[in-house]
Write a protein that holds these residues in place. Structure first.
Motif, PDB file in Angstrom:
ATOM      1  N   UNK A 117      52.502  -0.334  68.451  1.00 42.66           N
ATOM      2  CA  UNK A 117      52.517   0.574  69.589  1.00 42.66           C
ATOM      3  C   UNK A 117      51.778   0.006  70.813  1.00 42.66           C
ATOM      4  N   UNK A 118      51.333  -1.252  70.712  1.00 38.69           N
ATOM      5  CA  UNK A 118      50.583  -1.892  71.797  1.00 38.69           C
ATOM      6  C   UNK A 118      49.251  -1.203  72.095  1.00 38.69           C
ATOM      7  N   UNK A 119      48.677  -0.553  71.085  1.00 38.93           N
ATOM      8  CA  UNK A 119      47.391   0.110  71.250  1.00 38.93           C
ATOM      9  C   UNK A 119      46.240  -0.728  70.699  1.00 38.93           C
ATOM     10  N   UNK A 120      46.566  -1.786  69.951  1.00 44.76           N
ATOM     11  CA  UNK A 120      45.551  -2.601  69.301  1.00 44.76           C
ATOM     12  C   UNK A 120      45.585  -4.024  69.873  1.00 44.76           C
ATOM     13  N   UNK A 121      44.581  -4.382  70.690  1.00 43.36           N
ATOM     14  CA  UNK A 121      44.575  -5.712  71.318  1.00 43.36           C
ATOM     15  C   UNK A 121      43.954  -6.818  70.465  1.00 43.36           C
ATOM     16  N   UNK A 122      43.254  -6.448  69.379  1.00 45.16           N
ATOM     17  CA  UNK A 122      42.481  -7.418  68.615  1.00 45.16           C
ATOM     18  C   UNK A 122      43.223  -7.892  67.368  1.00 45.16           C
ATOM     19  N   UNK A 123      42.748  -9.007  66.807  1.00 44.81           N
ATOM     20  CA  UNK A 123      43.195  -9.398  65.472  1.00 44.81           C
ATOM     21  C   UNK A 123      42.569  -8.435  64.468  1.00 44.81           C
ATOM     22  N   UNK A 124      43.117  -8.410  63.248  1.00 40.35           N
ATOM     23  CA  UNK A 124      42.591  -7.491  62.238  1.00 40.35           C
ATOM     24  C   UNK A 124      41.135  -7.805  61.936  1.00 40.35           C
ATOM     25  N   UNK A 125      40.797  -9.089  61.843  1.00 40.97           N
ATOM     26  CA  UNK A 125      39.408  -9.466  61.552  1.00 40.97           C
ATOM     27  C   UNK A 125      38.476  -9.036  62.679  1.00 40.97           C
ATOM     28  N   UNK A 126      38.894  -9.250  63.916  1.00 41.56           N
ATOM     29  CA  UNK A 126      38.074  -8.829  65.055  1.00 41.56           C
ATOM     30  C   UNK A 126      37.878  -7.312  65.059  1.00 41.56           C
ATOM     31  N   UNK A 127      38.965  -6.596  64.753  1.00 42.30           N
ATOM     32  CA  UNK A 127      38.896  -5.126  64.747  1.00 42.30           C
ATOM     33  C   UNK A 127      37.902  -4.631  63.708  1.00 42.30           C
ATOM     34  N   UNK A 134      33.335   0.261  68.158  1.00 43.26           N
ATOM     35  CA  UNK A 134      34.450   1.155  68.457  1.00 43.26           C
ATOM     36  C   UNK A 134      34.136   2.608  68.096  1.00 43.26           C
ATOM     37  N   UNK A 135      33.327   2.813  67.092  1.00 40.72           N
ATOM     38  CA  UNK A 135      32.933   4.179  66.724  1.00 40.72           C
ATOM     39  C   UNK A 135      32.206   4.873  67.870  1.00 40.72           C
ATOM     40  N   UNK A 136      31.588   4.093  68.742  1.00 37.82           N
ATOM     41  CA  UNK A 136      30.855   4.643  69.884  1.00 37.82           C
ATOM     42  C   UNK A 136      31.666   4.546  71.173  1.00 37.82           C
ATOM     43  N   UNK A 137      32.924   4.110  71.040  1.00 38.59           N
ATOM     44  CA  UNK A 137      33.746   3.872  72.217  1.00 38.59           C
ATOM     45  C   UNK A 137      34.570   5.081  72.606  1.00 38.59           C
ATOM     46  N   UNK A 138      35.767   4.827  73.115  1.00 36.88           N
ATOM     47  CA  UNK A 138      36.638   5.886  73.612  1.00 36.88           C
ATOM     48  C   UNK A 138      37.179   6.719  72.457  1.00 36.88           C
ATOM     49  N   UNK A 139      37.688   7.902  72.795  1.00 30.29           N
ATOM     50  CA  UNK A 139      38.290   8.766  71.778  1.00 30.29           C
ATOM     51  C   UNK A 139      39.476   8.076  71.115  1.00 30.29           C
ATOM     52  N   UNK A 140      40.269   7.340  71.897  1.00 31.88           N
ATOM     53  CA  UNK A 140      41.415   6.618  71.327  1.00 31.88           C
ATOM     54  C   UNK A 140      40.951   5.600  70.293  1.00 31.88           C
ATOM     55  N   UNK A 141      39.869   4.883  70.583  1.00 34.85           N
ATOM     56  CA  UNK A 141      39.350   3.899  69.631  1.00 34.85           C
ATOM     57  C   UNK A 141      38.863   4.581  68.358  1.00 34.85           C
ATOM     58  N   UNK A 142      38.089   5.654  68.510  1.00 32.41           N
ATOM     59  CA  UNK A 142      37.555   6.338  67.332  1.00 32.41           C
ATOM     60  C   UNK A 142      38.666   6.977  66.516  1.00 32.41           C
ATOM     61  N   UNK A 143      39.645   7.590  67.190  1.00 38.91           N
ATOM     62  CA  UNK A 143      40.754   8.249  66.496  1.00 38.91           C
ATOM     63  C   UNK A 143      41.596   7.285  65.687  1.00 38.91           C
ATOM     64  N   UNK A 144      41.915   6.126  66.281  1.00 40.26           N
ATOM     65  CA  UNK A 144      42.965   5.278  65.721  1.00 40.26           C
ATOM     66  C   UNK A 144      42.522   3.896  65.263  1.00 40.26           C
TER      67      UNK A 144
END
Length: 296
Positions: A117-127, A134-144
């Motif tokens: 969906x083009x919502x994830x810019x990182x590699x899986x390892x980076x994520x 990310x838990x302290x980031x935007x609602x989109x980051x925390x949600x998904x």
């Protein structure tokens, strides 16, 4: 006043869209697709009577006809303590349904889905490595995009059981839903005390898969000011919410190949996640009285 009395609360990427659709087909259930995955009870969305009025209005629009079960769902409800508290405040006798999936497989599926969906810019390892950030980031980051946190089912269920009696919560497992959906739906219908002999169309929805035509997907889902103006001013006033959601779902289904994506198998990342989830899985076994050795 029409109030939902049954909620599908998660987990994310665990066949909840399919299960919602199968349950909603039952003649004793009112479960419009427009009310699946709208976060009515999350923090910032739930406003007591305003939420009740909004829900009631939506059910009236979508053809409520005195069905016994009024269904609503959001894939991240079980992820948020505040959402569970709000649902309990709304209706302490509500019934909750969740579907749990091997947390490592769920994380991989979620990553591939949000990458699609083009919502994830990182590699899986980076994520995975940036989970705490990310838990302290935007609602989109925390949600998904918090792939580890979403898989801590035991912790989430313990919070749910502080509010709801265990007999109000039906726990299904992804493997069972995938392999024997007709058996699992009998459990659901018995849980809801409606005719268990009804057989829905067991079509699977929201499969991760791989995009056939990425440029078409980008046109539909990428946000820009021109598109936002067209949607708000021209499309929304003409097409009701139910129709818009069904069109979008139909497009995603058509544009998604069911072939498994070749390439990354994330061996190292999966090993890390298996170790990370092990203790929570052991707690989950005790909570559900189910052997989950195959998840470890």
């Amino acid at each position: 006043m029409i109030k939902p009395n049954t909620f599908i609360i998660g987990a994310q990427k665990s066949a909840t869209t399919s299960v919602y659709n199968w349950i909603a087909q039952h003649p004793d259930v009112c479960g419009p697709s427009s009310l699946k995955d709208y976060p009515f009870f999350t923090e910032g969305e739930y406003n007591g009577k305003d939420t009740t009025d909004s829900l009631s209005e939506e059910y009236m629009k979508e053809g409520f006809s005195n069905q016994k079960i009024v269904l609503q769902g959001y894939v991240n409800y079980m992820f948020y303590k505040s959402a569970i508290a709000n649902i309990h405040s709304f209706d302490e006798s509500a019934k909750l349904i969740c579907v749990l999936r091997n947390p490592t497989d769920r994380a991989v599926s979620a990553y591939n889905y949000f990458k699609k969906l083009n919502l994830e810019p990182l590699t899986f390892r980076e994520a995975i490595n940036r989970e705490e950030e990310r838990k302290k980031g935007s609602l989109r980051e925390k949600n998904n995009l918090t792939y580890k946190e979403h898989g801590l089912y035991a912790s989430q269920l313990q919070n749910i059981f502080l509010k709801f009696k265990r007999e109000q919560v039906l726990i299904l497992f992804y493997e069972d839903v995938s392999n024997t959906p007709e058996v699992e739906l009998v459990k659901v219908f018995e849980f809801l005390n409606i005719d268990k002999n009804f057989s829905p169309n067991f079509k699977q929805l929201n499969v991760t898969g791989k995009l056939r035509y990425k440029f078409l997907h980008n046109i539909l889902f990428n946000q820009n000011k021109i598109k936002k103006f067209i949607v708000n001013k021209l499309i929304d006033p003409i097409l009701p919410l139910e129709r818009r959601i069904n069109i979008k779902l139909a497009f995603v289904e058509w544009n998604t190949s069911k072939r498994k994506k070749s390439g990354d198998d994330f061996t190292a990342e999966k090993h890390h996640l298996n170790e990370y989830f092990r203790d929570d899985i052991i707690k989950l076994e005790k909570l559900t009285d189910k052997n989950l050795d195959h998840w470890k």
